[in-house]
Design an enzyme around this catalytic site. Structure first.
Site, PDB file in Angstrom:
ATOM      1  N   ASP A 162      22.808 -33.648  16.524  1.00 49.33           N
ATOM      2  CA  ASP A 162      22.804 -32.203  16.388  1.00 49.33           C
ATOM      3  C   ASP A 162      24.244 -31.735  16.346  1.00 49.33           C
ATOM      4  O   ASP A 162      25.064 -32.189  17.131  1.00 49.33           O
ATOM      5  CB  ASP A 162      22.099 -31.577  17.581  1.00 49.33           C
ATOM      6  CG  ASP A 162      20.613 -31.509  17.346  1.00 49.33           C
ATOM      7  OD1 ASP A 162      20.218 -31.345  16.174  1.00 49.33           O
ATOM      8  OD2 ASP A 162      19.855 -31.644  18.323  1.00 49.33           O
ATOM      9  N   GLU A 178      35.169 -17.237  22.556  1.00 52.72           N
ATOM     10  CA  GLU A 178      35.873 -16.754  21.372  1.00 52.72           C
ATOM     11  C   GLU A 178      37.095 -15.949  21.788  1.00 52.72           C
ATOM     12  O   GLU A 178      38.188 -16.150  21.267  1.00 52.72           O
ATOM     13  CB  GLU A 178      34.962 -15.857  20.514  1.00 52.72           C
ATOM     14  CG  GLU A 178      33.904 -16.591  19.731  1.00 52.72           C
ATOM     15  CD  GLU A 178      32.596 -16.704  20.493  1.00 52.72           C
ATOM     16  OE1 GLU A 178      32.587 -16.442  21.722  1.00 52.72           O
ATOM     17  OE2 GLU A 178      31.575 -17.077  19.874  1.00 52.72           O
ATOM     18  N   THR A 225      27.662  -1.307  18.546  1.00 48.71           N
ATOM     19  CA  THR A 225      28.936  -1.089  17.839  1.00 48.71           C
ATOM     20  C   THR A 225      29.436  -2.353  17.164  1.00 48.71           C
ATOM     21  O   THR A 225      30.188  -2.308  16.202  1.00 48.71           O
ATOM     22  CB  THR A 225      30.027  -0.624  18.802  1.00 48.71           C
ATOM     23  OG1 THR A 225      30.183  -1.639  19.809  1.00 48.71           O
ATOM     24  CG2 THR A 225      29.661   0.684  19.464  1.00 48.71           C
ATOM     25  N   ARG A 226      29.035  -3.497  17.694  1.00 48.34           N
ATOM     26  CA  ARG A 226      29.492  -4.804  17.205  1.00 48.34           C
ATOM     27  C   ARG A 226      31.002  -4.915  17.219  1.00 48.34           C
ATOM     28  O   ARG A 226      31.625  -5.545  16.372  1.00 48.34           O
ATOM     29  CB  ARG A 226      28.929  -5.081  15.803  1.00 48.34           C
ATOM     30  CG  ARG A 226      27.411  -5.272  15.856  1.00 48.34           C
ATOM     31  CD  ARG A 226      26.772  -5.143  14.522  1.00 48.34           C
ATOM     32  NE  ARG A 226      27.153  -6.250  13.655  1.00 48.34           N
ATOM     33  CZ  ARG A 226      27.248  -6.140  12.339  1.00 48.34           C
ATOM     34  NH1 ARG A 226      27.060  -4.963  11.766  1.00 48.34           N
ATOM     35  NH2 ARG A 226      27.562  -7.163  11.615  1.00 48.34           N
ATOM     36  N   MET A 227      31.624  -4.248  18.175  1.00 52.67           N
ATOM     37  CA  MET A 227      33.083  -4.315  18.339  1.00 52.67           C
ATOM     38  C   MET A 227      33.378  -4.315  19.819  1.00 52.67           C
ATOM     39  O   MET A 227      32.569  -3.910  20.634  1.00 52.67           O
ATOM     40  CB  MET A 227      33.761  -3.070  17.752  1.00 52.67           C
ATOM     41  CG  MET A 227      33.665  -2.903  16.263  1.00 52.67           C
ATOM     42  SD  MET A 227      34.686  -1.538  15.745  1.00 52.67           S
ATOM     43  CE  MET A 227      33.899  -0.146  16.513  1.00 52.67           C
ATOM     44  N   LYS A 263      38.294  -4.824  17.719  1.00 56.18           N
ATOM     45  CA  LYS A 263      38.132  -6.166  17.151  1.00 56.18           C
ATOM     46  C   LYS A 263      36.633  -6.396  17.032  1.00 56.18           C
ATOM     47  O   LYS A 263      35.895  -6.068  17.966  1.00 56.18           O
ATOM     48  CB  LYS A 263      38.740  -7.205  18.102  1.00 56.18           C
ATOM     49  CG  LYS A 263      38.493  -8.640  17.748  1.00 56.18           C
ATOM     50  CD  LYS A 263      38.787  -9.540  18.937  1.00 56.18           C
ATOM     51  CE  LYS A 263      37.593  -9.529  19.885  1.00 56.18           C
ATOM     52  NZ  LYS A 263      37.803 -10.326  21.101  1.00 56.18           N
TER      53      LYS A 263
END
Lengths: 213, 682, 574
Positions: free
Chosen positions: B306, B347, B379-381, B395
């Site tokens: 995997d 990350e 918001t994905r930020m 970001k």
């Protein structure tokens, strides 16, 4: 199953006919046509009577001719009882027997020194029917034959040399002398040098020979 | 290699003592008969013992000391073999005991249909019952969480002290009996009956109680039995041969020769090798359901790996900063780092680390002037607002950040958007960074291949194993990772069905396939694979389908499992070779000695110059017994194995165990002969 | 040892190898059912034959049926010949009126010929009519073909994957005879004829030589027998002394040619195997193993024989070779053929399990004798028709099994897994071989009837009996002929060892093929150790030597080795 067995029996019979009968007769036919001499056993004839085969050694025991190797085929050179001594090199009885053979050879050929006896002349061949002796064994017998027959040694040496069978194609085998061939030639030489003796030695032979003729 | 808490050393005093005791217990012919080679030795020992007793009673003291010593050493041979087996079992037994200790009687809180709770003994639980477990409770039996989430201490099984999270639904819902709930409350549906729990299975596996002979072991056993039969014929014919020379060979000597010739070394160590092979897996925290699986691991042709977790860390990491027009890399790095200061995700941390390469080390920011904007799915930020400088740093997903910039009346160049698209295409993840109305650029996040994985895959290739990477990624991403890791092949956009199809395809070509899996949807493939390693964190279905369970849940371990499988076979093969090669020297010791009085000319065969016929035979017998003891550690540890081509492994082992097997006994027997002559034992 | 001696040996061997290469290609074509240059002549005959038998050549059977048909057919052939020999006095071509041979001798002889052994407890020229000799020729064809087709079935077991059928026995058998043995037998019979081997139906010729001494010469259809006798690695000669009789082997060239006839087909079978399995390198490696063994054996025999008997040297015989004196151990050897050719012949006849002899093996030096026995004990130095290859592959399976474990994989051979069943059958074949040699040998040593046959005293006597059982089990047929085998004890016991020695290993081996044919083939990888090259050579060689030595070391030590050391010490046996 029965069907299968019939197939097997048919196969057996068929192959018997092909491989045993057909094949043997085919080769026989080829021999008859192409190689009649060999197919008949490479026999030597004198006046259309067979006196031996070029391939089979004979019981040459007379001191006047070239003697062959000891033979264990029957009572010696019996063409129907091929076989060697089968003595093992460590068999005490064999060595005792060899001692006798060696002494005999030395007595018959006093010119040969102990330690110089050619190994073949005191040992038997595998079938007891081998016609060959070594060159040394032939040379060693020259003085004896010369003194008994009166043929000059040089003539005898020359005879031996002329009848050497060298290596086949220069490669195969060991040089040797075919006693059947050699003694046939020797008989001519004896005839030439000592006719009286010739008649004496080959008397029985000539006698029978003439009777039968 | 992790050396976990319950792993026990083989040579502890306790194990030694009980092994010695067991060695005698195993003299029982009913037990010995299972090992035909050693059974023959035992019969031989009985015969010589009988002769010794007969001599004693008939006052035939001519050679009684010799007969006595041979008898003693023959018994030692059997005992040494038993000892080898006992000691390898001993370690397993000790491990089982330590497991058993954790399995004290537990009270289960059975949840009845009417919703009431009842306390019953865990041993009364049946499949399908529902129980509650709360902080501090021991989970009474294997089961599946149907409600709740909890942190669980599984050290009893895995030896790992760090707690793990278990929650209902999904692939982390399985709990194991004997583990402990550290926090929260969960409701569990029991999935196994008493005595069939994972821990029970584990106990019986490490104990070797359910050990069955593996196919190769059976084949090898046949070879050994047939060799024994051949030597029996050889020895039987010696008496008439002596008779031919008007001699007679004492049955004691015939027995001694027979025992020396039959493959006692491997016969004695064979089961120890098998047991300790399983044991080595346990040491790596892998439980094999059968020896057959371990052997199959050595034969594997194809490894399905995997991607996530095995080949890559499974987290995306920042690998480069790509500035937009009008900004430079340093600026981008600077703001990227600022935006990630509070981002504790892998990350985020990787961005901070990457920025450090541009010289941005630790920062001091006045906490009063800083406002962190956490990531939200809406918001994905994420980002920070520097209040004193009136900077809004963001970001996040490119689209979201573009929107943010445009909201601030900024403009975003097409080039930046294109860059982002390209990164996506290559399998990476683009993150945009903006400050107020300026788009600063893109951070390239990428799946990162584990360090050293390439070397391991190379070494697998060397031993002829093909690696196939399995991933749900798109083909482009998959190819990029596959190239980087150096795997031979990959399957992208994989579903459980494609996995299954791949296994079947490989198997149809005669190949053996190994894979790891943890999810319920992996179960059919795990069952289909020749070696299916289920992760302990996985579902019960997966664990049941596989033939091995990795307690550490570390998919990389597949590689070690393969090596252990190979090592097991190599050890068997090498010791067999050694055992047979030994016979050459034993012949040279015993045959001239045996026939010395009958055929004196055979003396030149005594090339070792052994001092007397009796000492020669005794030396060979002693060597034959002692070599078993000497080789026990090797049998337990396994022959050294380094991944290499078959030819070089074979060459090495042939030299050591083949050639060595011929030479060593010549030296050994000579030394023993010198010693027993010096001690006047004969 | 002389340069010319070494040279003629090497030339003979090289010629055999060179001839084996095209022959192997031809044979592979034949058994793969591909076109060959002889099709024009043979196809019609072959299809006619199959039609006569009502056999569909394309209908294949599994290994059990293949084996069953083969063995039952063998039985029918044995029966025919048994009856012919038993009642030869009622049959034609019996000019000498030889009586039918006794049941015990007949039992021994018929079994001996159907199994390609050709152990002879009778003296051909003194006991058999020409018709009987011709019946034996029939078995010389069929026994060779039987061994060959079983080997072909085995090879198909290796080649085919997940299959069941190994071939059609009838079709294969007919092919072997029509396309290999019959054409070659005809060609070589003619060459032998040309060189002086008789072919006549006259059984005996009386001649009187020039000194008046009478001599009887035995003749018959010798040439036709000599060719198939050697081509089929049968070895049963027309005469008691076999090729030591000049009529069977008139000169050094025919001697070399006989070796050529014996060896070329077995060598070609190794190479044919490589072509059929599609792995020539593997076959050449096995060839190298067998060739090395052959050369080592040859070197020992030749050096021992060339060295000669030290006891004779002590008596004044010159055993050192020189220009005019052959030197060496000449007892039982033909002078013109010489030590080198004789050593080659003896080594070859035991390697190729022919059993034809051109000299008295009993009179060989102790260590040469040991080598000859050892060659038959191994029975895989190319070996007889097909059987040598089968034995080699059996040994390879054992070798591959142990070596496979040593590299850490379930052992596999040519992609097929070697598992308990194959190991069982292979070791059973090995065990049977050892058991059938050693146990009857031990019994013969223990009973007066066994000891009665011995000619030479001391360790050599033991060797004589050992040789007899080894030769019969290996289906060789040569003998330490001092041993008198024509007794009830030896006729029966040797007949049984011949029978079991032939069929038990073959059944095991064909069963291995039956098991392998069902298996999948695993593709080769870096993890499988290659079945060719030096390493493979070493592994196979080591297995052969170790297994062989461990099984037979004591018997050889007490026979030839003891004799050798005694000889060095100057000890004679009485």
């Amino acid at each position: 199953m029965i069907k299968e067995l019939i197939k097997m029996i048919k196969l057996t019979v068929l192959l018997y006919i092909v491989c045993s009968l057909g094949y043997t007769f085919l080769i026989w036919g080829i021999g008859k046509i192409a190689f009649p001499f060999q197919a008949g056993g490479s026999l030597v004839y004198k006046n259309s009577k067979p006196i031996g085969s070029m391939l089979i050694g004979e019981k040459f025991t007379s001191p006047y001719i070239f003697n062959g190797r000891p033979s264990y085929a029957g009572n010696g050179y019996n063409g129907t009882e091929s076989g060697g001594s089968n003595y093992a090199p460590t068999n005490g009885k064999y060595i005792r027997h060899e001692k006798k053979l060696i002494n005999n050879f030395l007595k018959e050929n006093p010119s040969v020194k102990k330690g110089e006896i050619p190994v073949d002349i005191v040992t038997g061949s595998g079938s007891g029917l081998g016609p060959y002796i070594s060159i040394a064994a032939a040379f060693d017998q020259v003085p004896r034959i010369s003194s008994l027959t009166g043929i000059p040694k040089s003539a005898l040496y020359m005879l031996v040399k002329r009848n050497i069978s060298y290596r086949q194609f220069g490669i195969f085998g060991t040089p040797g002398v075919n006693t059947v061939k050699l003694n046939l030639k020797l008989s001519l030489l004896i005839k030439k040098y000592n006719f009286k003796l010739y008649k004496l030695i080959f008397k029985g032979f000539l006698f029978k020979y003439t009777i039968n003729n | 290699m992790s050396n976990k808490s319950y792993y026990v050393s083989a040579f502890s005093k306790d194990i030694m003592l009980s092994a010695i005791k067991d060695s005698f217990k195993k003299l029982n012919p009913k037990i010995t008969v299972k090992n035909p080679v050693m059974f023959v030795v035992e019969i031989g020992s009985v015969i010589t013992t009988a002769i010794f007793i007969k001599d004693l009673f008939l006052h035939d003291f001519k050679s009684i000391s010799f007969v006595f010593q041979i008898t003693v050493w023959l018994w030692f041979t059997v005992l040494f073999a038993n000892f080898a087996e006992s000691i390898s079992e001993g370690r397993g037994k000790a491990q089982a005991d330590s497991l058993r200790r954790t399995k004290t009687e537990v009270t289960a809180r059975l949840l009845k249909e009417d919703g009431k709770e009842e306390k019953i003994k865990a041993s009364l639980l049946r499949k399908g019952d529902t129980v509650i477990a709360e902080t501090g409770d021991t989970i009474p039996a294997d089961g599946e969480i149907i409600e709740g989430i909890a942190s669980v201490d599984e050290s009893a099984i895995t030896g790992e002290s760090a707690p793990v999270i278990r929650e209902s639904g999904g692939d982390r819902s399985a709990v194991t009996g004997g583990t402990k709930v550290l926090s929260d409350k969960i409701i569990i549906r029991i999935t196994s009956n008493p005595g069939e729990n994972f821990i029970d299975k584990m106990i019986s596996l490490v104990e070797g109680a359910s050990r069955q002979k593996t196919p190769n072991e059976i084949a090898l056993n046949i070879l050994l039995v047939m060799l024994t039969a051949i030597f029996l014929v050889v020895v039987i014919t010696l008496e008439p041969m002596a008779g031919y020379f008007h001699g007679y060979i004492s049955p004691v000597i015939l027995v001694a020769l027979l025992i020396c010739l039959i493959p006692t070394t491997i016969g004695a160590l064979l089961s120890a090798i098998g047991i300790s092979g399983m044991d080595r897996l346990v040491k790596h925290n892998v439980i094999a359901m059968s020896g057959k699986a371990v052997e199959a691991a050595g034969d594997v042709n194809t490894l399905l790996l995997d991607k996530t977790g095995t080949i890559t860390f499974g987290n995306r990491m920042a690998v480069s900063f790509i500035p937009s027009d009008g900004s430079d890399v340093n600026e981008l790095a600077d703001y990227a780092q600022l935006s990630s200061l509070s981002d504790e995700t892998p990350e985020g941390r990787s961005i901070v680390t990457l920025a450090k390469q541009y010289g941005f080390r630790g920062r001091h920011i006045d906490e009063k002037n800083i406002e962190f904007i956490p990531f939200s799915a809406f918001t994905r930020m994420s980002g920070v607002n520097l209040l004193d400088k009136n900077l809004q740093i963001r970001k996040g997903a490119v689209e979201a950040v573009v929107k943010f910039v445009e909201q601030n009346k900024g403009k975003v160049s097409d080039k930046t958007v294109k860059t982002a698209e390209e990164i996506s295409k290559k399998g990476g993840t683009p993150l945009a960074v903006a400050v107020n109305d300026r788009m600063l650029g893109i951070i390239h996040l990428k799946d990162v291949v584990k360090g050293g994985i390439k070397d391991r895959i190379d070494s697998l290739r060397k031993i002829g194993i093909k690696t196939v990477m399995i991933t749900g990624d798109n083909p482009l991403t998959a190819k990029a990772i596959a190239d980087e890791a150096g795997v031979d092949d990959f399957v992208s956009e994989a579903t459980p069905e494609t996995k299954m199809a791949l296994i079947k395809k490989e198997q149809s070509m005669g190949k053996l396939v190994a894979m790891t899996g943890d999810g319920t949807n992996d179960a059919p493939a795990l069952a289909q694979a020749d070696v299916g390693v289920a992760m302990n964190t996985g579902t019960m279905a997966a664990k049941e389908a596989g033939n091995m369970i990795d307690l550490d849940s570390n998919p990389t371990k597949l590689i070690e499992i393969v090596e252990i499988g190979k090592q097991l076979l190599i050890t068997r093969g090498s010791l067999t070779t050694f055992s047979i090669a030994n016979d050459v020297a034993k012949y040279f010791a015993i045959i001239p000695a045996m026939f010395a009085p009958i055929i004196p000319w055979l003396a030149p065969l005594n090339i070792m110059g052994l001092s007397s016929p009796e000492s020669a035979i005794l030396s060979a017998v002693i060597f034959n017994a002692i070599i078993i003891i000497i080789l026990i550690p090797l049998a337990l540890k396994g022959v050294k194995y380094k991944p290499a081509s078959a030819s070089s492994i074979l060459t090495r082992n042939l030299l050591i165990y083949g050639l060595g097997g011929i030479i060593v006994p010549f030296i050994g027997i000579k030394i023993i002969d010198v010693i027993i002559t010096y001690l006047h034992l004969i | 040892m002389t340069y010319t001696g070494v040279l003629q040996i090497l030339i003979t061997l090289a010629t055999m190898v060179i001839a084996a290469v095209p022959l192997s290609k031809y044979l592979a074509h034949v058994f793969n059912g591909e076109a060959t240059f002889l099709d024009g002549i043979i196809n019609p005959v072959e299809s006619l034959t199959l039609k006569f038998l009502k056999v569909n050549g394309n209908e294949e059977t599994d290994w059990i049926k293949y084996l069953k048909i083969g063995i039952i057919v063998n039985f029918f052939m044995l029966a025919i010949v048994y009856l012919i020999l038993r009642f030869q006095n009622f049959l034609p071509l019996n000019q000498m009126h030889y009586p039918g041979i006794s049941w015990a001798l007949d039992f021994n002889t018929a079994i001996s010929f159907i199994t390609n052994t050709n152990w002879q407890n009778y003296a051909g020229e003194e006991a058999l009519s020409n018709f009987s000799q011709m019946a034996l020729v029939f078995l010389q064809f069929t026994s060779a073909a039987t061994g060959l087709v079983f080997a072909v079935a085995f090879i198909r077991g290796l080649v085919r994957r997940e299959a069941k059928y190994v071939g059609n026995f009838y079709a294969d058998f007919i092919k072997a005879i029509y396309r290999l043995f019959l054409p070659l037998a005809i060609i070589f019979a003619v060459i032998m004829l040309w060189q002086g081997v008789p072919q006549t139906f006259v059984m005996q010729k009386k001649v009187t030589n020039m000194t008046g001494i009478k001599q009887k010469l035995s003749m018959g259809p010798v040439a036709s027998m000599v060719s198939i006798e050697n081509l089929g690695t049968n070895g049963g000669g027309f005469y008691d002394a076999n090729a030591a009789q000049p009529y069977e082997n008139p000169n050094p060239f025919t001697n070399a040619l006989t070796v050529f006839m014996m060896g070329t087909i077995p060598i070609a079978l190794f190479l044919m195997y490589g072509i059929m399995i599609g792995n020539k390198k593997h076959a050449w490696t096995l060839f190298a193993v067998a060739m090395t063994l052959l050369l080592v054996c040859l070197a020992i025999v030749y050096s021992q024989e060339a060295h000669g008997n030290p006891f004779l040297a002590k008596l004044g015989v010159n055993i050192v070779a020189s220009k005019n004196n052959p030197g060496g151990n000449m007892e039982g050897k033909q002078e013109h053929i010489g030590i080198a050719q004789t050593s080659l012949f003896a080594t070859a006849t035991t390697a190729f399990t022919t059993g034809n002899v051109d000299s008295a093996h009993d009179s060989f030096m102790p260590l040469s004798g040991m080598v000859l026995i050892a060659e038959m004990m191994l029975n895989l130095i190319f070996g007889g028709k097909g059987v040598g290859l089968l034995n080699m592959l059996t040994m390879v399976i054992i070798a591959v099994f142990i070596a496979g474990l040593m590299v850490g994989r379930t052992p596999e051979f040519l992609g097929k897994k070697i598992e308990a069943k194959e190991v069982k059958l292979a070791t059973l074949a090995m065990f049977a071989h050892a058991f059938i040699i050693l146990i009857p040998f031990a019994i013969a040593l223990a009973v007066p009837a066994g000891l009665a046959g011995i000619l030479n005293p001391g360790p050599h006597g033991l060797s004589e009996i050992l040789y007899a059982y080894t030769s019969t089990v290996a289906n060789n047929g040569s003998a330490f002929a001092g041993l008198n085998g024509n007794t009830l004890f030896y006729n029966i016991s040797l007949g049984l060892t011949i029978f079991f020695g032939r069929y038990i290993p073959i059944i095991c081996q064909v069963a291995i093929a039956g098991s392998l044919i069902k298996k999948k083939s695993i593709p080769e990888s870096a993890g499988t150790f290659p079945a060719h090259g030096f390493l493979f050579y070493t592994v196979v060689m080591a297995t052969i030597l170790l297994v062989g030595a461990l099984t037979f070391f004591p018997a050889l030590a007490l026979g030839p080795v003891a004799e050798h050391f005694a000889m060095i010490k100057g000890h004679l046996f009485y």
